[in-house]
Design an enzyme around this catalytic site. Structure first.
Site, mmCIF file in Angstrom:
data_model
loop_
_atom_site.group_PDB
_atom_site.id
_atom_site.type_symbol
_atom_site.label_atom_id
_atom_site.label_comp_id
_atom_site.label_asym_id
_atom_site.label_seq_id
_atom_site.Cartn_x
_atom_site.Cartn_y
_atom_site.Cartn_z
ATOM 1 N N GLY A 195 0.830 -1.186 0.000
ATOM 2 C CA GLY A 195 0.000 0.000 0.000
ATOM 3 C C GLY A 195 0.867 1.238 0.000
ATOM 4 N N GLN A 199 3.249 9.899 1.060
ATOM 5 C CA GLN A 199 4.493 9.134 1.033
ATOM 6 C C GLN A 199 5.293 9.373 -0.236
ATOM 7 O OE1 GLN A 199 2.441 5.278 2.244
ATOM 8 N NE2 GLN A 199 4.503 5.065 3.096
ATOM 9 N N LEU A 239 6.939 1.870 4.256
ATOM 10 C CA LEU A 239 7.968 2.265 3.295
ATOM 11 C C LEU A 239 8.645 3.567 3.706
ATOM 12 C CD1 LEU A 239 6.091 1.409 -0.016
ATOM 13 C CD2 LEU A 239 7.927 0.105 1.064
ATOM 14 N N HIS A 283 -3.736 1.402 7.884
ATOM 15 C CA HIS A 283 -2.398 1.994 7.850
ATOM 16 C C HIS A 283 -2.345 3.122 6.817
ATOM 17 C CE1 HIS A 283 2.119 1.678 8.054
ATOM 18 N NE2 HIS A 283 1.972 2.238 6.864
ATOM 19 N N GLU A 284 -2.854 2.851 5.609
ATOM 20 C CA GLU A 284 -2.801 3.862 4.547
ATOM 21 C C GLU A 284 -3.719 5.042 4.852
ATOM 22 O OE1 GLU A 284 -0.320 3.727 2.699
ATOM 23 O OE2 GLU A 284 0.137 1.628 3.072
ATOM 24 N N HIS A 310 -2.103 7.537 7.127
ATOM 25 C CA HIS A 310 -1.173 8.462 6.466
ATOM 26 C C HIS A 310 -1.878 9.737 6.018
ATOM 27 C CE1 HIS A 310 2.719 6.533 6.273
ATOM 28 N NE2 HIS A 310 2.194 5.404 5.842
#
Length: 164
Positions: free
Chosen positions: A46, A51, A96, A137-138, A141
Site C-alpha cells: 500500500g 508518502q 515504506l 495503515h494507509e 497516512h
C-alpha cells in the site's frame, strides 16, 4: 507517469492532514498513476499520496502483493473513509517511509472503507485481517498518523528490521 521517491520519516509532510482531491481531474489522474507506478516499482502492499510528497487524500492498496497474504485485488481510492469497523487484532506493521523499523499495532479486524475510484464512482470495500490492517495503515497516512504513533510501548513493540 513517474516513479517517485518515497518520503522518509521525519519529513513534515508525513505528519500533515491531507486535502481531498477529485479523481477525474488531470491532477487526480496524475497522482493515481504516480502512486501505482511507485508501488509497482518496489516492495509494499500500500501507498498513500503523502508518502510520495503529495498532500492529497489518495491511496493505493493491494494486499495480495505480499506472497504470504491474500487480498481482494488493487484498490485506488480518493478521499477514503472508514465507515464501520469491528473486532481487534495485533499485527506487525512496517512502512515504506520508516524502512528500518516494524512494530506491533492494535487495529480493527474488519473495516468497511468508502471512497471514489479513478472514474469518480463510489466504491465500498469490506476488508478483514491483513487487508484491513493495510487499509487502516494507509488511511492513517492521510491524517498525518504513522504506525509509530499507534505503538503502545516502544520498548516492547518496536523492532529494528534485520533485513530489507
Amino acid at each position: 507517469m513517474a516513479v517517485r521517491d518515497i518520503i522518509l520519516y521525519p519529513h513534515p509532510i508525513l505528519k500533515q492532514v491531507c486535502e481531498p482531491l477529485e479523481p477525474t481531474t488531470d491532477l487526480g489522474r496524475e497522482v493515481a498513476r504516480d502512486l501505482v507506478e511507485t508501488l509497482d516499482s518496489g516492495r509494499g502492499v500500500g501507498l498513500a499520496a503523502p508518502q510520495i510528497g503529495l498532500p492529497y487524500r489518495v491511496i493505493v492498496v493491494d494486499a495480495g502483493r505480499n506472497p504470504k497474504r491474500e487480498g481482494q485485488g488493487r484498490f485506488i481510492l480518493f478521499n477514503p473513509e472508514i465507515q464501520a469497523q469491528s473486532g481487534q487484532q495485533v499485527m506487525r506493521e512496517g512502512c515504506l517511509s520508516i524502512p528500518d523499523y516494524t512494530g506491533d499495532v492494535r487495529r480493527s479486524a474488519e473495516v468497511v472503507v468508502r471512497g471514489l475510484d479513478t472514474e469518480g464512482e463510489e466504491v465500498v470495500v469490506t476488508a478483514t485481517s491483513y487487508e484491513a490492517v493495510v487499509f487502516q495503515h494507509e488511511l492513517d497516512h492521510l491524517d498525518g498518523i504513522l504506525f509509530l504513533d499507534r505503538i503502545t510501548n516502544v520498548k516492547t513493540d518496536l523492532y529494528r528490521r534485520k533485513t530489507r
